[in-house]
Design a protein around this motif. Sequence first.
Motif, PDB file in Angstrom:
ATOM      1  N   ALA A   1       0.835  -1.209   0.000  1.00 54.49           N
ATOM      2  CA  ALA A   1       0.000   0.000   0.000  1.00 54.49           C
ATOM      3  C   ALA A   1       0.862   1.248   0.000  1.00 54.49           C
ATOM      4  O   ALA A   1       0.565   2.222  -0.699  1.00 54.49           O
ATOM      5  CB  ALA A   1      -0.931  -0.006   1.211  1.00 54.49           C
TER       6      ALA A   1
ATOM      7  N   TRP B   1       0.329   1.118  14.240  1.00 57.74           N
ATOM      8  CA  TRP B   1      -0.049   0.965  12.838  1.00 57.74           C
ATOM      9  C   TRP B   1      -0.707  -0.383  12.621  1.00 57.74           C
ATOM     10  O   TRP B   1      -1.697  -0.494  11.885  1.00 57.74           O
ATOM     11  CB  TRP B   1       1.191   1.086  11.949  1.00 57.74           C
ATOM     12  CG  TRP B   1       0.895   1.084  10.476  1.00 57.74           C
ATOM     13  CD1 TRP B   1       0.781   2.166   9.663  1.00 57.74           C
ATOM     14  CD2 TRP B   1       0.679  -0.074   9.640  1.00 57.74           C
ATOM     15  NE1 TRP B   1       0.503   1.763   8.373  1.00 57.74           N
ATOM     16  CE2 TRP B   1       0.428   0.407   8.322  1.00 57.74           C
ATOM     17  CE3 TRP B   1       0.666  -1.442   9.869  1.00 57.74           C
ATOM     18  CZ2 TRP B   1       0.186  -0.455   7.251  1.00 57.74           C
ATOM     19  CZ3 TRP B   1       0.412  -2.293   8.803  1.00 57.74           C
ATOM     20  CH2 TRP B   1       0.169  -1.813   7.517  1.00 57.74           C
ATOM     21  N   GLN B   2      -0.175  -1.411  13.249  1.00 60.58           N
ATOM     22  CA  GLN B   2      -0.734  -2.750  13.076  1.00 60.58           C
ATOM     23  C   GLN B   2      -2.178  -2.808  13.562  1.00 60.58           C
ATOM     24  O   GLN B   2      -3.046  -3.411  12.909  1.00 60.58           O
ATOM     25  CB  GLN B   2       0.126  -3.781  13.822  1.00 60.58           C
ATOM     26  CG  GLN B   2       1.564  -3.880  13.326  1.00 60.58           C
ATOM     27  CD  GLN B   2       1.681  -4.406  11.907  1.00 60.58           C
ATOM     28  OE1 GLN B   2       0.805  -5.127  11.433  1.00 60.58           O
ATOM     29  NE2 GLN B   2       2.766  -4.069  11.235  1.00 60.58           N
TER      30      GLN B   2
ATOM     31  N   GLU C   1      -4.314  -0.279  13.816  1.00 58.42           N
ATOM     32  CA  GLU C   1      -5.165   0.548  12.967  1.00 58.42           C
ATOM     33  C   GLU C   1      -5.439  -0.108  11.616  1.00 58.42           C
ATOM     34  O   GLU C   1      -6.527   0.009  11.058  1.00 58.42           O
ATOM     35  CB  GLU C   1      -4.505   1.913  12.742  1.00 58.42           C
ATOM     36  CG  GLU C   1      -4.383   2.764  14.000  1.00 58.42           C
ATOM     37  CD  GLU C   1      -5.687   3.445  14.375  1.00 58.42           C
ATOM     38  OE1 GLU C   1      -6.686   3.293  13.638  1.00 58.42           O
ATOM     39  OE2 GLU C   1      -5.702   4.124  15.417  1.00 58.42           O
ATOM     40  N   ASN C   2      -4.438  -0.799  11.071  1.00 59.00           N
ATOM     41  CA  ASN C   2      -4.539  -1.304   9.704  1.00 59.00           C
ATOM     42  C   ASN C   2      -4.824  -2.793   9.592  1.00 59.00           C
ATOM     43  O   ASN C   2      -5.226  -3.254   8.520  1.00 59.00           O
ATOM     44  CB  ASN C   2      -3.254  -0.974   8.948  1.00 59.00           C
ATOM     45  CG  ASN C   2      -3.103   0.500   8.673  1.00 59.00           C
ATOM     46  OD1 ASN C   2      -3.614   1.005   7.688  1.00 59.00           O
ATOM     47  ND2 ASN C   2      -2.419   1.209   9.553  1.00 59.00           N
ATOM     48  N   ARG C   3      -4.576  -3.540  10.649  1.00 60.24           N
ATOM     49  CA  ARG C   3      -4.758  -4.994  10.579  1.00 60.24           C
ATOM     50  C   ARG C   3      -5.711  -5.541  11.643  1.00 60.24           C
ATOM     51  O   ARG C   3      -6.114  -6.698  11.559  1.00 60.24           O
ATOM     52  CB  ARG C   3      -3.412  -5.701  10.722  1.00 60.24           C
ATOM     53  CG  ARG C   3      -2.432  -5.440   9.575  1.00 60.24           C
ATOM     54  CD  ARG C   3      -2.898  -6.091   8.290  1.00 60.24           C
ATOM     55  NE  ARG C   3      -1.962  -5.858   7.208  1.00 60.24           N
ATOM     56  CZ  ARG C   3      -2.090  -4.885   6.300  1.00 60.24           C
ATOM     57  NH1 ARG C   3      -3.128  -4.062   6.346  1.00 60.24           N
ATOM     58  NH2 ARG C   3      -1.192  -4.735   5.346  1.00 60.24           N
TER      59      ARG C   3
ATOM     60  N   THR D   1      -9.142  -6.808  10.197  1.00 62.88           N
ATOM     61  CA  THR D   1      -8.990  -7.959   9.315  1.00 62.88           C
ATOM     62  C   THR D   1      -8.541  -9.193  10.090  1.00 62.88           C
ATOM     63  O   THR D   1      -8.901 -10.320   9.731  1.00 62.88           O
ATOM     64  CB  THR D   1      -8.015  -7.645   8.181  1.00 62.88           C
ATOM     65  OG1 THR D   1      -6.781  -7.165   8.733  1.00 62.88           O
ATOM     66  CG2 THR D   1      -8.585  -6.587   7.261  1.00 62.88           C
TER      67      THR D   1
ATOM     68  N   GLY E   1      -1.078  -7.801   1.681  1.00 60.00           N
ATOM     69  CA  GLY E   1      -0.026  -7.284   2.556  1.00 60.00           C
ATOM     70  C   GLY E   1       1.280  -8.047   2.462  1.00 60.00           C
ATOM     71  O   GLY E   1       1.567  -8.738   1.481  1.00 60.00           O
TER      72      GLY E   1
END
Length: 300
Positions: A140, A228-229, A231-233, A236, A245
Amino acid sequence: MSSLNPKTYDSVPPRKLAFLGLGVMGFPMAGHLAKAGHSVTVYNRTAAKSAAWAAEFGGHSAATPREAAAGADMVFCCVGNDDDLRSVVLGDDGALAGMAPGAVFVDHTTASADVARELSKAAQALGLQFIDAPVSGGQAGAQNGALTVMCGGDPATFEAVKPVAMAFSRAVTLLGESGAGQLAKMVNQICIAGLVQGLSEAIAFGQRAGLDMEAVLGVISKGAAQSWQMENRGKTMIGGKFDYGFAVDWMRKDLGLVLDEAKRNGARLPVTALVDQFYADVQQAGGARWDTSSLITRLK
């Protein structure tokens, strides 16, 4: 239509560039360089990928790294590992053989600090410059032109490279002499390994406790646990989706570099070594190409 997400490019005088390696990272990185107005010639081991890139971005493709590098001011590279890197840099068809004195080789491969130092010496012997410049931000980040680039090498050479590399980056930072970029990327991967394991355990624990984990993550991501992990993972991971990813195979390669370096410098990495073995479990379970957040599958 371009595969890149929109990015505003700062005005940098157009340069003649080459880009070697058009995987999930290199393809969009080279695209951003072309979009920024540079003349880009690409090389990829699978020639069809080079042709597809040239058709999309209007650049040129070459049959060998040497041909791609001929006449380039800077040669960028993003391949798989130390051996892949040597194969495109060294030898009669390697990039160094085609580069003119004064040109710069910029390597974005996540590789060992040793190979960075080795190739830097090989470049200098030919009157060339070498910057090791591994990246963080994943696919990304490459598509969005928002990578973080960690560099090692000569300061003056770095200053020449930085404005060009900003075409696909949000930060490009010099951290020391040759090899420092690779060592910094190792620090990055150590941090990520521990964070993903902690997040996996937290989500699995909360689910066992009967909590609405999306709601829980929504709350705690506003506090000291934020990452970050998360917020973004986080979502999911809760949904059991791991088909995108940064792949487990790649993370194990990176952690192998970390653990090898730790043996040399004496650093103690008990948690990193443990998480590396947890990723081996995921590989054994068929998750070699799953995203690294798939660590949570071990806890289900």
